[in-house]
Design a protein around this motif. Structure first.
Motif, mmCIF file in Angstrom:
data_model
loop_
_atom_site.group_PDB
_atom_site.id
_atom_site.type_symbol
_atom_site.label_atom_id
_atom_site.label_comp_id
_atom_site.label_asym_id
_atom_site.label_seq_id
_atom_site.Cartn_x
_atom_site.Cartn_y
_atom_site.Cartn_z
ATOM 1 N N PRO A 98 0.809 -1.218 0.000
ATOM 2 C CA PRO A 98 0.000 0.000 0.000
ATOM 3 C C PRO A 98 0.844 1.271 0.000
ATOM 4 O O PRO A 98 2.023 1.266 0.370
ATOM 5 C CB PRO A 98 -0.817 -0.122 1.290
ATOM 6 C CG PRO A 98 -0.805 -1.567 1.631
ATOM 7 C CD PRO A 98 0.511 -2.084 1.149
ATOM 8 N N VAL A 99 0.214 2.373 -0.382
ATOM 9 C CA VAL A 99 0.890 3.663 -0.506
ATOM 10 C C VAL A 99 1.674 4.015 0.753
ATOM 11 O O VAL A 99 2.830 4.449 0.685
ATOM 12 C CB VAL A 99 -0.144 4.770 -0.822
ATOM 13 C CG1 VAL A 99 0.501 6.149 -0.751
ATOM 14 C CG2 VAL A 99 -0.771 4.538 -2.194
ATOM 15 N N GLY A 100 1.071 3.814 1.918
ATOM 16 C CA GLY A 100 1.691 4.234 3.168
ATOM 17 C C GLY A 100 2.986 3.525 3.505
ATOM 18 O O GLY A 100 3.795 4.039 4.288
ATOM 19 N N ALA A 101 3.216 2.362 2.927
ATOM 20 C CA ALA A 101 4.421 1.589 3.254
ATOM 21 C C ALA A 101 5.577 1.841 2.300
ATOM 22 O O ALA A 101 6.726 1.500 2.606
ATOM 23 C CB ALA A 101 4.079 0.095 3.244
ATOM 24 N N ASN A 102 5.307 2.439 1.167
ATOM 25 C CA ASN A 102 6.271 2.367 0.073
ATOM 26 C C ASN A 102 7.484 3.279 0.218
ATOM 27 O O ASN A 102 8.577 2.941 -0.243
ATOM 28 C CB ASN A 102 5.558 2.641 -1.253
ATOM 29 C CG ASN A 102 4.633 1.502 -1.632
ATOM 30 O OD1 ASN A 102 4.808 0.373 -1.171
ATOM 31 N ND2 ASN A 102 3.637 1.789 -2.455
ATOM 32 N N GLY A 131 -1.554 1.031 -6.806
ATOM 33 C CA GLY A 131 -2.343 2.186 -7.190
ATOM 34 C C GLY A 131 -2.575 3.080 -5.986
ATOM 35 O O GLY A 131 -1.966 2.909 -4.924
ATOM 36 N N GLY A 132 -3.466 4.064 -6.155
ATOM 37 C CA GLY A 132 -3.758 4.979 -5.064
ATOM 38 C C GLY A 132 -2.938 6.247 -5.115
ATOM 39 O O GLY A 132 -2.830 6.965 -4.111
ATOM 40 N N TYR A 133 -2.388 6.553 -6.271
ATOM 41 C CA TYR A 133 -1.562 7.749 -6.424
ATOM 42 C C TYR A 133 -2.307 8.803 -7.249
ATOM 43 O O TYR A 133 -3.492 9.018 -7.037
ATOM 44 C CB TYR A 133 -0.208 7.360 -7.015
ATOM 45 C CG TYR A 133 0.681 6.632 -6.024
ATOM 46 C CD1 TYR A 133 1.487 7.337 -5.137
ATOM 47 C CD2 TYR A 133 0.692 5.238 -5.961
ATOM 48 C CE1 TYR A 133 2.298 6.680 -4.212
ATOM 49 C CE2 TYR A 133 1.501 4.568 -5.043
ATOM 50 C CZ TYR A 133 2.305 5.300 -4.169
ATOM 51 O OH TYR A 133 3.100 4.650 -3.252
ATOM 52 N N ASP A 136 -6.099 14.543 -5.580
ATOM 53 C CA ASP A 136 -5.071 15.392 -4.972
ATOM 54 C C ASP A 136 -4.232 14.668 -3.929
ATOM 55 O O ASP A 136 -3.005 14.820 -3.890
ATOM 56 C CB ASP A 136 -5.721 16.631 -4.340
ATOM 57 C CG ASP A 136 -6.272 17.585 -5.387
ATOM 58 O OD1 ASP A 136 -5.848 17.466 -6.556
ATOM 59 O OD2 ASP A 136 -7.118 18.434 -5.039
ATOM 60 N N GLU A 137 -4.866 13.904 -3.047
ATOM 61 C CA GLU A 137 -4.100 13.224 -2.007
ATOM 62 C C GLU A 137 -3.144 12.198 -2.616
ATOM 63 O O GLU A 137 -1.993 12.063 -2.189
ATOM 64 C CB GLU A 137 -5.044 12.547 -1.005
ATOM 65 C CG GLU A 137 -5.781 13.511 -0.107
ATOM 66 C CD GLU A 137 -4.832 14.414 0.672
ATOM 67 O OE1 GLU A 137 -3.869 13.889 1.273
ATOM 68 O OE2 GLU A 137 -5.047 15.640 0.673
ATOM 69 N N GLY A 138 -3.631 11.493 -3.605
ATOM 70 C CA GLY A 138 -2.769 10.536 -4.287
ATOM 71 C C GLY A 138 -1.628 11.223 -5.019
ATOM 72 O O GLY A 138 -0.501 10.714 -5.062
ATOM 73 N N LEU A 139 -1.911 12.395 -5.588
ATOM 74 C CA LEU A 139 -0.870 13.152 -6.284
ATOM 75 C C LEU A 139 0.232 13.575 -5.321
ATOM 76 O O LEU A 139 1.427 13.511 -5.646
ATOM 77 C CB LEU A 139 -1.486 14.375 -6.959
ATOM 78 C CG LEU A 139 -0.516 15.305 -7.691
ATOM 79 C CD1 LEU A 139 0.229 14.559 -8.794
ATOM 80 C CD2 LEU A 139 -1.261 16.515 -8.267
ATOM 81 N N LYS A 140 -0.148 14.004 -4.118
ATOM 82 C CA LYS A 140 0.852 14.391 -3.121
ATOM 83 C C LYS A 140 1.743 13.203 -2.759
ATOM 84 O O LYS A 140 2.969 13.339 -2.652
ATOM 85 C CB LYS A 140 0.157 14.933 -1.873
ATOM 86 C CG LYS A 140 -0.553 16.264 -2.085
ATOM 87 C CD LYS A 140 -1.296 16.685 -0.814
ATOM 88 C CE LYS A 140 -2.072 17.979 -1.043
ATOM 89 N NZ LYS A 140 -2.860 18.368 0.164
#
Length: 486
Positions: free
Chosen positions: A78-82, A102-104, A109-113
């Motif tokens: 997941p995004v938070g671990a990467n 995914g999730g970017y 906007d949050e995914g873009l950040k």
């Protein structure tokens, strides 16, 4: 300066994150594909819980990974671990990261950040970052299938890069169907740090690649793309499919990868000036790329059609006459005189050369040979092969076979078909000229001895004269552009 992607496509070892025993999870699938497709480097399975998955020990700490044993990491977490995983991978000597998660930026906007943070960190750590939101990387010369879906493809000379992972799968499926293989394949996903043009540049210096095939939805740096691609095409043909050429397609592209689709008219003009080969759809794109990968570039537009029956030749002549680049070559007098000696008087005495059923055992190989050697013929399209093999198939499956002398005639027909196909390949190789064979039997009877011989040689048998003409037209256009540009 060309980005170094060697560690992505030729890694000494691979780390897969997010591995669990659940066969539907990305980490499991990526690990399975790497282990199942012949990769010889070291593979490290990383997950939250210690376990054995696919006969691999799942490690829960990067401390268990020896330094400088893995060049590539596949992120299925997941995004938070990467971001933390990037830091740990860098400490272990990893040089390239493919982010399947995914999730970017594609979600807002949050995914873009989060995506910008990942890109910034990768740059600080001097890591090649591919993705996020990508499908994976395939490199048959390295035996590598590091992707979260099927299929794998045979080794060949076509390099694939796509903003859509699904179209990567489509191209690889066509590679399996036709036997025309792949050198490299990658889903660029959101292309946050490594863009389509970066892959194309590297493909142009990759000794395993003869042609690039790509799918694009949108570009943020159109001018930069144009300036760089026109240098690439001086060395490497590029076949490109553009998505988002309509309002509806542009909306779909924005929701798919977050891409802003480029103005289609500007893009068309830009790519034409740069010598890029545009294809209208995925199927024709692969066929065109396969032609670049397996046929020599022609020196001109003069095309000869050889056919065993008139109708096929008429249709081919129409297609050539309507094409933008090809010319139905006027039949030179000396070539006509030579053909007169090989065929009965009823032959067409023109181009297309219609044998009108007048061929004997050696006629077709001899005609191919003399035509390919003539300086006023640049390319040949061969039609009507496969008929004898088709007849043999009907007889072989009939109730009278093998009696009544039928086994002997079936064997003769099948040998002849193989011989005709081999002749088309041989004259192309010896003359350095394209020889394209077309027959609907490529689709309807793929085990026909002619079709099978063409395929086994690593070339395409086109399913119609029109398809062969279209593919050849692209070769002639690109060859002319490159000659003028270099």
């Amino acid at each position: 300066m060309t980005m170094n992607l060697e560690y992505l496509f030729e890694p000494r070892g691979v780390i897969v994150t997010g591995v669990s025993s659940h066969p539907g999870k990305f980490g499991f699938v990526a690990l399975h594909n790497i282990l199942s497709c012949g990769y010889k480097g070291r593979v490290f399975a990383f997950g939250r819980e210690e376990a054995t998955v696919l006969e691999q020990k799942v490690i829960t700490s990067f401390d268990s990974i020896p330094a400088n044993e893995a060049d590539l990491m596949i992120l299925c977490t997941p995004v938070g671990a990467n971001e933390e995983l990037l830091r740990k991978a860098s400490e272990k000597g990893v040089k390239a990261v493919f982010c399947a998660a995914g999730g970017y930026s594609e979600i807002g906007d949050e995914g873009l950040k989060a995506e910008k943070r990942l890109v910034t960190l990768a740059a600080e750590l001097d890591l090649v970052l591919v993705g996020p939101n990508g499908q994976g990387v395939v490199s048959p010369p390295a035996g590598l299938c590091a992707q979260i879906v099927a299929p794998y493809a045979p080794k060949g000379r076509i390099a694939v890069v796509s903003q859509s992972g699904n179209f990567v799968s489509s191209f690889l499926n066509y590679a399996n169907q036709t036997g025309i293989g792949i050198s490299r394949s990658v889903s660029a996903g959101n292309a946050a740090a490594t863009e389509i043009i970066d892959f194309l540049e590297w493909f142009s210096i990759d000794p395993a690649t003869d042609v690039a095939l790509c799918y694009i939805e949108g570009l943020e740096k159109g001018r930069d793309f144009f300036e760089r691609i026109k240098e690439i095409t001086k060395k490497l043909p590029i076949v490109l499919v553009k998505g988002g050429i309509t309002v509806g397609g542009q909306r779909a592209a924005a929701s798919h990868t977050g891409s802003l689709a480029s103005d289609s008219k500007i893009f068309e003009g830009m790519t034409r000036q740069a010598g890029v080969t545009r294809a209208p759809d995925i199927e024709s794109a692969f066929e065109i790329a396969a032609t670049f990968a397996t046929q020599p570039l022609p020196n001109g537009s003069r095309t000869l059609v050889l056919t065993t029956a008139g109708g096929w030749g008429v249709v081919a002549a129409d297609a050539i006459s309507q094409s933008s680049e090809l010319v139905l070559a006027p039949l030179p007098n000396d070539l006509k005189e030579t053909i007169n000696k090989l065929l009965p008087p009823r032959w067409s005495r023109n181009n297309p050369v219609d044998l009108a059923g007048g061929e004997t055992r050696d006629t077709i190989p001899e005609l191919l040979s003399v035509a390919s050697k003539h300086p006023e013929i640049d390319s040949i399209i061969q039609l009507g092969l496969g008929i004898q093999g088709n007849t043999a198939n009907l007889v072989r499956t009939g109730k009278f076979y093998p009696e009544h002398g039928l086994e002997r005639i079936v064997n003769f027909h099948e040998r002849q078909e193989k011989r005709y196909a081999e002749a088309s390949i041989e004259v192309s190789l010896t003359s350095g000229k394209p020889v394209l064979v077309a027959s609907e039997l490529a689709a309807t009877q793929p085990n026909n001895p002619m079709v099978k011989t063409i395929r086994d040689s690593g070339r395409l048998c086109y399913i119609s004269a029109n398809r062969a003409v279209s593919a050849l037209n692209h070769l002639v256009r690109y060859s002319g552009w490159r000659n003028q540009s270099n």
